[in-house]
Design a protein around this motif. Structure first.
Motif, mmCIF file in Angstrom:
data_model
loop_
_atom_site.group_PDB
_atom_site.id
_atom_site.type_symbol
_atom_site.label_atom_id
_atom_site.label_comp_id
_atom_site.label_asym_id
_atom_site.label_seq_id
_atom_site.Cartn_x
_atom_site.Cartn_y
_atom_site.Cartn_z
ATOM 1 N N PRO A 50 -10.552 44.638 -94.006
ATOM 2 C CA PRO A 50 -10.786 45.641 -95.061
ATOM 3 C C PRO A 50 -9.509 45.904 -95.855
ATOM 4 N N ASP A 51 -9.681 46.011 -97.176
ATOM 5 C CA ASP A 51 -8.532 46.227 -98.062
ATOM 6 C C ASP A 51 -8.346 47.734 -98.258
ATOM 7 N N VAL A 52 -7.323 48.308 -97.628
ATOM 8 C CA VAL A 52 -7.171 49.771 -97.711
ATOM 9 C C VAL A 52 -6.790 50.228 -99.124
ATOM 10 N N THR A 53 -6.309 49.298 -99.954
ATOM 11 C CA THR A 53 -5.937 49.684 -101.316
ATOM 12 C C THR A 53 -7.156 49.630 -102.248
ATOM 13 N N ASN A 54 -8.242 49.117 -101.729
ATOM 14 C CA ASN A 54 -9.442 48.951 -102.535
ATOM 15 C C ASN A 54 -10.666 49.228 -101.649
ATOM 16 N N PRO A 55 -10.923 50.499 -101.331
ATOM 17 C CA PRO A 55 -11.942 50.835 -100.328
ATOM 18 C C PRO A 55 -13.296 50.165 -100.602
ATOM 19 N N GLY A 56 -13.894 49.675 -99.526
ATOM 20 C CA GLY A 56 -15.184 48.992 -99.643
ATOM 21 C C GLY A 56 -15.036 47.499 -99.852
ATOM 22 N N GLN A 57 -13.825 47.046 -100.206
ATOM 23 C CA GLN A 57 -13.590 45.606 -100.444
ATOM 24 C C GLN A 57 -12.791 45.011 -99.276
ATOM 25 N N PHE A 58 -12.748 43.671 -99.268
ATOM 26 C CA PHE A 58 -11.972 42.970 -98.246
ATOM 27 C C PHE A 58 -10.807 42.229 -98.905
ATOM 28 N N CYS A 59 -9.759 41.991 -98.144
ATOM 29 C CA CYS A 59 -8.624 41.224 -98.678
ATOM 30 C C CYS A 59 -9.119 39.821 -99.033
ATOM 31 N N ALA A 60 -8.742 39.338 -100.216
ATOM 32 C CA ALA A 60 -9.178 38.003 -100.648
ATOM 33 C C ALA A 60 -8.497 36.935 -99.794
ATOM 34 N N PRO A 61 -9.157 35.778 -99.636
ATOM 35 C CA PRO A 61 -8.540 34.708 -98.835
ATOM 36 C C PRO A 61 -7.449 34.006 -99.629
ATOM 37 N N ASN A 62 -6.239 34.508 -99.559
ATOM 38 C CA ASN A 62 -5.142 33.824 -100.249
ATOM 39 C C ASN A 62 -3.844 33.971 -99.458
#
Ligand SMILES: Cc1cc2nc3c(=O)[nH]c(=O)nc-3n(C[C@H](O)[C@H](O)[C@H](O)COP(=O)(O)OP(=O)(O)OC[C@H]3O[C@@H](n4cnc5c(N)ncnc54)[C@H](O)[C@@H]3O)c2cc1C
Length: 438
Positions: free
Chosen positions: A312-324
């Motif tokens: 989970p991307d804490v800087t963008n709630p509801g989204q996941f960290c992109a695979p990069n």
């Protein structure tokens, strides 16, 4: 009590996690209280952002990989593939390059097996398609493209020639756009050595199912990239899908049909299959169910990051960290520190990184960038792309070799020979044996 940390995968996450653990736990490693093992089919980490430059011949393939044993002298490296993870028993099964499967026990596991190409059941794809994730694929593709120029120059059949000179890339993300742009640039450059092939004889087609290219650099720079590619004569087809490519006969959803000898598939990734062959919890997209602390959800002694995990991307709630790689490298640092905290019974911290944008190379002296809101195009972006990745490629040894490669290419032009023969080294010998026994 002795602890064994097992890392599945020696790519970005695996290498950088082990590097940091090697540094932070050096006393425990020396005293034998901690052991670290990495299992990976390869003995090196691949710096994937340099694969397009390796394919284009600007970098030697050996210089875009980092040797694990040399960088990690305190870590045991085993080469093979983990085929099963039984976390309930703290055991993995792994298949070494030779011999039967082995079982290894551990106390803490790090799932860092990355991703593989996500394909669709398209007729012909398995027969003629090639991915662009490994150094082997990048070099095979380079050989293939150059070989097709040789084929086209040597035939008098116009159909064979047209098919040889048609190259298709499916998927317009990072990997697809960079691979296409670098290879097209190299092929165009190479035509000067051919008598009957000019740059306009080459046909490059980029097929993308959505309505944009290179989303990693944002809509404005993506649009600019699209215009650039089209100006270079690349046939970019948006909102279009590959429907079939049996025997190289390409059929697209917009009705276009043509023949191509080369088809590169870069339309997305999915987690490495070992993720499915484990008893660890998965999310709806088949990734390991990660947490913001880079642990595996609801599972003690298990950590995961990178392309294989849904973090989970804490800087963008509801989204996941992109695979990069941007996330993978930073996650590895936090993950290693959290393992140290875990071993010491301390509280774990969250992974927090706001995506800062990206840089992409589009061939020699051409690029596009959108980093921290600063948008660059052309030469400045290309220069930024090179300096950024040079600063990121692991070890001073590799940095120096990369600079030497670039400098040599500057003065002596790049190599444009196909060494495709290396993929079948025994053919000549077999033919010789056959003539002896005739
Ligand atoms: C051509 C290309 C260009 C890219 N350019 C950029 C860029 O410019 N910027 C950016 O941020 N990102 C870029 N990326 C994405 C970036 O490289 C990945 O997101 C990053 O490598 C993910 O790191 P990882 O550790 O999760 O996986 P990887 O680095 O892929 O490592 C996974 C490792 O696990 C190993 N493995 C797999 N299965 C098993 C198994 N069963 N047992 C043991 N080991 C296993 C693999 O051999 C591999 O070594 C690019 C990717 C590609 C393909």
């Amino acid at each position: 009590m002795k602890k064994h940390i097992l890392i599945v995968g020696g790519g970005y996450v695996g290498l950088y996690t082990a590097l940091r653990l090697q540094r932070r736990l050096h006393r425990e490693l020396r005293g034998g209280e901690v052991r670290i093992t990495i299992i990976d089919p390869q003995s090196y980490m691949t710096y994937q952002p340099f694969l397009p430059e390796a394919a284009a011949g600007n970098l030697s393939p050996r210089h875009v990989v980092a040797p694990l044993r040399r960088i990690l002298p305190k870590v045991r490296i085993l080469n093979g593939r983990v085929t099963q993870v039984s976390h309930a028993e703290r055991t993995v099964t792994f298949q070494p390059a030779e011999g039967g499967p082995r079982r290894l026990t551990y106390d803490v596991i790090v799932m860092a097996a990355g991703s593989i190409s996500r394909t669709l059941p398209i007729p012909g794809l398995t027969d003629i398609g090639i991915g662009f994730k490994t150094v082997g694929e990048a070099i095979a593709l380079r050989n293939r493209v150059l070989r097709q120029l040789d084929v086209a120059e040597s035939t008098d059949d116009p159909d064979v020639r047209r098919k040889a000179l048609t190259f298709v890339v499916v998927g317009a993300g990072f990997a697809g756009v960079e691979a296409l742009a670098e290879l097209e640039d190299m092929a165009k450059d190479s035509t000067r050595y051919y008598r009957n092939i000019g740059p306009s004889d080459l046909r490059w087609v980029l097929v993308e199912a959505t309505n944009r290219v290179l989303p990693e650099v944002g809509p404005e720079m993506g649009k600019w990239t699209l215009e650039q590619l089209r100006e270079r004569g690349i046939d970019v087809r948006l909102d279009t899908r590959l429907e079939s490519c049996v025997d190289g006969h390409v059929v697209l959803s917009d009705g276009a049909e043509f023949d191509a000898e080369t088809l590169v598939w870069t339309a997305g990734v999915k987690s490495s299959p070992v993720v499915q062959d484990s008893d660890l919890p998965l999310d709806e997209r088949g990734r390991i169910k990660g947490t913001t602390r880079l642990t595996v959800a609801g599972t003690p002694d298990a950590f995961a990051a990178g392309d294989a995990a849904g973090v989970p991307d804490v800087t963008n709630p509801g989204q996941f960290c992109a695979p990069n790689a941007q996330h993978a490298v930073r996650q590895a640092k936090v993950l290693a520190d959290n393992i140290v905290r875990h071993l010491r019974g301390e509280e774990l911290v969250e992974y927090r990184h706001k995506y800062v944008g990206s840089v992409a190379g589009l061939g020699l002296h051409q690029g596009v960038a959108n980093v921290y809101g600063v948008k660059l195009r052309g030469f400045p972006a290309w220069f930024m792309h090179r300096t950024y990745h040079l600063s990121r490629v692991p070890t001073l040894n590799r940095k120096v070799r990369v600079v030497v490669d670039w400098t040599l290419a500057l003065f002596f032009k790049r190599e444009t020979i196909s060494l495709g023969e290396m993929e079948h080294p025994r053919e000549g010998f077999r033919a010789a044996v056959a003539t002896t026994h005739r």
